[in-house]
Design a protein around this motif. Structure first.
Motif, short mmCIF file in Angstrom:
data_model
loop_
_atom_site.label_atom_id
_atom_site.label_comp_id
_atom_site.label_asym_id
_atom_site.label_seq_id
_atom_site.Cartn_x
_atom_site.Cartn_y
_atom_site.Cartn_z
N ALA A 49 0.84 -1.21 0.00
CA ALA A 49 0.00 0.00 0.00
C ALA A 49 0.87 1.25 0.00
CB ALA A 49 -0.93 0.00 1.22
N LEU A 50 1.91 1.24 0.82
CA LEU A 50 2.80 2.39 0.92
C LEU A 50 3.48 2.69 -0.42
CD1 LEU A 50 3.85 4.47 2.94
CD2 LEU A 50 5.71 2.90 3.50
N GLU A 111 -1.60 2.09 9.22
CA GLU A 111 -2.99 2.07 8.76
C GLU A 111 -3.68 3.41 9.00
OE1 GLU A 111 -4.30 -2.63 9.08
OE2 GLU A 111 -4.57 -1.32 10.82
N GLN A 112 -3.42 4.01 10.15
CA GLN A 112 -4.01 5.32 10.47
C GLN A 112 -3.52 6.39 9.50
OE1 GLN A 112 -2.85 5.77 14.56
NE2 GLN A 112 -4.63 4.69 15.36
N ALA A 116 -5.68 8.43 6.58
CA ALA A 116 -5.75 9.90 6.57
C ALA A 116 -5.23 10.45 5.24
CB ALA A 116 -4.95 10.48 7.73
N ALA A 117 -4.13 9.88 4.74
CA ALA A 117 -3.55 10.34 3.48
C ALA A 117 -4.50 10.07 2.31
CB ALA A 117 -2.21 9.66 3.23
N TRP A 118 -5.16 8.91 2.34
CA TRP A 118 -6.12 8.57 1.28
C TRP A 118 -7.31 9.52 1.30
CZ3 TRP A 118 -7.70 7.02 -3.10
CH2 TRP A 118 -9.02 6.66 -3.32
N VAL A 160 -13.90 2.63 0.84
CA VAL A 160 -12.48 2.26 0.84
C VAL A 160 -11.76 2.99 1.97
CG1 VAL A 160 -10.34 2.31 -0.49
CG2 VAL A 160 -12.52 1.88 -1.65
N ILE A 161 -11.21 2.23 2.90
CA ILE A 161 -10.46 2.85 4.00
C ILE A 161 -9.15 3.42 3.45
CG2 ILE A 161 -9.33 2.43 6.22
CD1 ILE A 161 -11.37 0.19 6.68
N TYR A 162 -8.48 2.63 2.64
CA TYR A 162 -7.35 3.09 1.84
C TYR A 162 -7.03 1.99 0.83
CZ TYR A 162 -4.49 0.03 4.81
OH TYR A 162 -3.99 -1.05 5.47
#
Length: 234
Positions: A49-50, A111-112, A116-118, A160-162
């Motif tokens: 993800a990163l 994950e947090q 937030a970035a997404w 979508v959370i991210y």
């Protein structure tokens, strides 16, 4: 004969003890190996993800403190294993719970920050929608289908959370593009310039009365949506 048998018994006993020790050590090593494998399995999806975020220039994710703690543990373990392979067998040396705890903390923090970035990225790419505006458009016969598309896509994206990887990120980006296209199509070229200006103003901060021309009033009456508008002082 007795001496020989006694010697054989001693040797057999030593061999058995050696095998027992080997079996015990093997179990410890397997346990340590599983702890390391589990830690990697926890981190790997987050790394994917990163990577997807950083490919898009989203770099406002700070994991220095969490990563340094784990990295220090791994480097220390590697150096000690090179000097003494039996080092890993001592519970005082290899702190599996420390590794697990730090990996879980890293997972939670990442994950947090990804979430937030997404959300920030998503909100920058999508126009803000107002339920009242969508309700108004849903009462216009020609726009009902478009409004439904907007509502469906909006729900899908906000679930979508991210994005978990590059493929998911690309899928979300395609949905955002479709959302923007559908939203912009509400003010389509089929509307007259006067009606488009009025509706654009209404969708933004409210329309001044001078935009409510006879042409616009006729359009509102034809679509039966006069109750969708209110006059307010600013």
């Amino acid at each position: 004969m007795l001496l020989e048998k006694s010697q054989e018994l001693v040797e057999l006993s030593q061999r058995r003890k050696s095998l027992q020790n080997f079996a015990g050590n093997r179990q410890i090593i397997q346990t340590r190996q599983k702890q390391i494998t589990d830690a990697l399995a926890t981190i790997q999806p987050l790394v994917e993800a990163l990577k997807a975020f950083r490919q898009r220039g989203i770099n406002n994710i700070n994991l220095t403190q969490n990563v340094e703690s784990i990295l220090s543990f791994v480097i220390n373990a590697e150096e000690n294993l090179q000097n003494n392979p039996d080092w890993i067998l001592d519970n005082k040396n290899f702190k599996g719970n420390f590794l697990k705890s730090n990996v879980e903390n890293l997972k939670t923090t990442l994950e947090q920050q990804l979430s937030a970035a997404w959300k920030n990225y998503r909100d920058q790419k999508m126009p803000s929608t107002d339920n009242e505006i969508l309700k108004f458009w849903s009462e216009v016969e020609a726009s009902k289908r478009t409004v439904l598309e907007i509502q469906i896509i909006d729900r899908e994206i906000k679930k979508v959370i991210y994005p978990k990887n590059n493929d998911e990120f690309e899928s979300c980006e395609r949905k955002i593009e479709q959302f923007n296209y559908s939203w912009n199509s509400l003010n389509s070229s089929e509307l007259s310039e006067a009606v488009s200006r009025f509706l654009q103003a209404v969708s933004d901060k409210g329309a001044p009365l001078n935009l409510l021309t006879p042409e616009v009033q006729d359009w509102i009456n034809q679509n039966g949506i006069s109750d969708s508008f209110k006059i307010r002082l600013t």
